[in-house]
Design an enzyme around this catalytic site. Structure first.
Site, short mmCIF file in Angstrom:
data_model
loop_
_atom_site.label_atom_id
_atom_site.label_comp_id
_atom_site.label_asym_id
_atom_site.label_seq_id
_atom_site.Cartn_x
_atom_site.Cartn_y
_atom_site.Cartn_z
CE LYS A 79 -3.90 1.93 2.68
NZ LYS A 79 -4.68 1.81 3.94
CB SER A 154 -8.05 3.62 3.06
OG SER A 154 -7.15 3.01 3.96
CB SER A 178 -8.24 0.89 6.07
OG SER A 178 -8.94 2.11 6.04
#
Lengths: 479, 103
Positions: A79, A154, A178
């Site tokens: 990420k 997210s 997330s």
């Protein structure tokens, strides 16, 4: 090999038997990316030469008997808020667009030490603020199961990457769900470890008392493998816990039954009227399954659940407003010159941050501002104590808890335009970040109407990941 | 709710955020809505409850006070990240004090 699920343990087997070299393995993933990345958009960046060179290095180590581990040469997506040396670290924000990380996050360094190849930079909601990946400043990411729908957020790029077979696994971060929510939306496994289990060094801070790095994978065993690799005390993060960390992959082996396991069903979660029929049905089927496997189910209560969203959006935004104060266009990132210093701050930040980030900075600044601190921030911290006590109390009568991950399946792009509605959909995931306990989302079924994946969440006591993974893998194998 | 009239311009000033005129109305509406919602915490009895700042039960974590050199390669990357440089390896900042005749 288009639709088959890839796993770290499977890839390690292919490498060990010599069926594939690491270069061939990585090329296989790059081919899949070439075919589908155009419609998915999981990556913000991927340096093909670099990952192929890393694979070639893994192959030569293996050939000379010096493999770093049995995973040497297996790619893992990262990420964009977890920094890797020499790679972009934008957090999907314009304010950090030109920034290259001078160092590795501890989690990334630990992966490299095992021979895992950090594989590209994955899309996310800007600064991890969002539940759909629609808040990325650069592009949308589509759900690989239905490209008209969001992948969640997210860590939407991480979930999409794994679900599309672009890599066998990815790292994400979880501040209020997330990792678990996008895992559920995309039909993959997502683990949020106990707060402090994994070093946050090199994770760009959103809300420091809630953030935690964790894996997204296609199997529970793989989640254990990655947790083994990244967990443990780090002198560079004073909030990382000194507790012994290891044996998670072994603990994640499925067993024949769930005999002797007490599974708590928190009534405030299960009785929520907002749960969509497809999610409710999957949950009921899964409850029936754990009983069939020999587990005992007990009703438990988390009485302060209804306040979790409010507490979270005070605590998380307050911390974010302080953490994001450092992005001011001075030492790194985008600077937009104004008529004086103050104006340069205003312009750099005003134009560098997107709408949701500004909304949260403003809310966080407001709840910390003079006259409102006691009414909002201090009160929220006290209610946070009550939420933690709820979890401590519930774990006295059960080993793990089982709940939905989200009220509904992945929604279509643009369907949730109201920020408060989006926040309220985090109801089943955010209390866990406030309490600090661990949790995992596993794919448990499909929604009868949309055909989209439905996840089930298992919640574990602090530092009880081994037991959580064991229950999750036994359950997943039997679903 | 009495407190829902959040003063966007004042708070944005504290946060050093420029808010464009076309953003303001939307932000005002969203934040009023959210502040209304979070105000429900007022109904919880928190008498005698200690605040939780952190989920980890740790306090006073110390380390040795040692100098760790930054590798020059790392330094180069950091300098490249700076929006403006001067004299090779100094990060150039906007002027902080007004110049002569600008008081």
């Amino acid at each position: 090999m288009a639709a088959e699920l890839r796993t770290i343990s499977g890839d390690a087997g292919l490498l060990a038997s010599g069926q594939l070299s690491a270069v061939e393995l990585v090329k296989g993933y790059l081919e899949r990316i070439d075919k589908r990345e155009g419609e998915i958009g999981a990556f913000l960046a991927l340096d093909r030469e670099k990952v192929l060179a890393a694979a070639a290095a893994a192959d030569s180590r293996r050939a000379s008997g010096k493999a770093l581990s049995r995973f040497d040469g297996v790619p893992v997506g990262i990420k964009d808020c977890i920094v890797a040396e020499g790679e972009t670290a934008s957090c999907a924000s314009k304010i950090l667009k030109p920034v290259i990380s001078p160092f590795d996050a501890t989690a990334v360094a630990r992966l490299r030490a095992m021979g895992f190849i950090p594989f590209g930079r994955l899309n996310m909601d800007e600064f991890a603020m969002g539940s759909s990946c629609e808040n990325s400043a650069f592009h949308k990411t589509a759900n690989p199961r239905d490209v008209s729908r969001v992948p969640g957020g997210s860590s939407g790029g991480s979930a999409a990457c794994v679900a599309a077979g672009f890599a066998p696994a990815a790292l994400g971060s979880d501040t209020g769900g997330s990792i678990r929510q996008p895992a559920a939306f995309c039909g993959v496994v997502g683990l949020k470890p106990t707060y402090g289990r994994v070093s946050r060094y090199g994770l760009v801070a959103f809300a420091s008392s809630l953030d935690q790095i964790g894996p997204l994978t296609n199997s529970v065993e793989d989640a254990g493998i990655l947790l083994d690799s990244i967990a443990g005390r780090d002198p560079r993060d004073s909030t990382s816990l000194p507790a012994p960390a290891g044996g998670f992959a072994a603990a994640a082996q499925p067993r024949g039954s769930l005999k002797g396991v007490r599974i708590g069903l928190p009534k405030e979660y299960l009785d929520n009227p907002g749960i969509a029929p497809g999610v409710a049905k999957t949950l009921q089927d899964t409850i029936a399954k754990v009983r069939e496997l020999g587990a005992e189910t007990v009703e438990v209560s988390l009485p302060h659940t209804k306040y979790a969203v409010a507490v979270y959006y005070i605590v998380a935004t307050a911390e974010a407003s302080a953490n994001l104060a450092r992005f001011d266009g001075m030492r790194y990132g985008a600077r937009i010159d104004g008529r004086d210093l103050a104006d340069t701050y205003l312009k750099s930040r005003g134009q560098g941050f997107g709408a949701e980030v500004k909304r949260r900075i403003l809310l966080g600044t407001y709840v910390l501002s003079s006259g409102y601190y006691d009414a909002y921030y201090l009160r929220a911290q006290k209610v946070r104590t009550l939420i933690r006590r709820d979890f401590d109390e519930a774990f006295k009568s059960c080993d793990v808890m089982m709940t939905p991950v989200t009220p509904d399946v992945a929604f279509k792009f643009g369907e949730k335009a109201d920020p408060l509605q989006m926040y309220l959909s985090d109801i089943f995931t955010i209390a866990l970040n406030l309490s600090g306990n661990c949790g995992i989302s596993i794919p448990a079924g499909r929604d009868g109407v949309t055909g989209m994946p439905v996840g089930v969440q298992l919640l574990g006591n602090s530092l009880d990941e081994a037991r959580l993974l064991g229950v999750a893998s036994t359950l997943m194998k039997n679903l | 709710m009495a407190d829902s009239a959040i003063d966007i311009e004042y708070v944005a000033g504290l946060a050093r955020l420029e808010i464009a005129p076309d953003e303001k109305e939307r932000l005002q509406r969203d934040l009023d809505h959210i502040v209304d919602y979070i105000a429900e915490l007022g109904e919880v009895d928190v008498t005698g409850v200690e605040p939780t700042a952190h989920a980890a039960a740790l306090s006073n974590v110390w380390r040795e006070d040692e100098i760790v050199e930054t590798p020059s390669q790392m330094r180069e990357v950091m300098l490249k990240n700076a929006p403006a440089l001067m004299d090779g390896d100094l990060v150039k900042m906007p002027r902080i004090l007004p110049g002569e005749g600008e008081h």
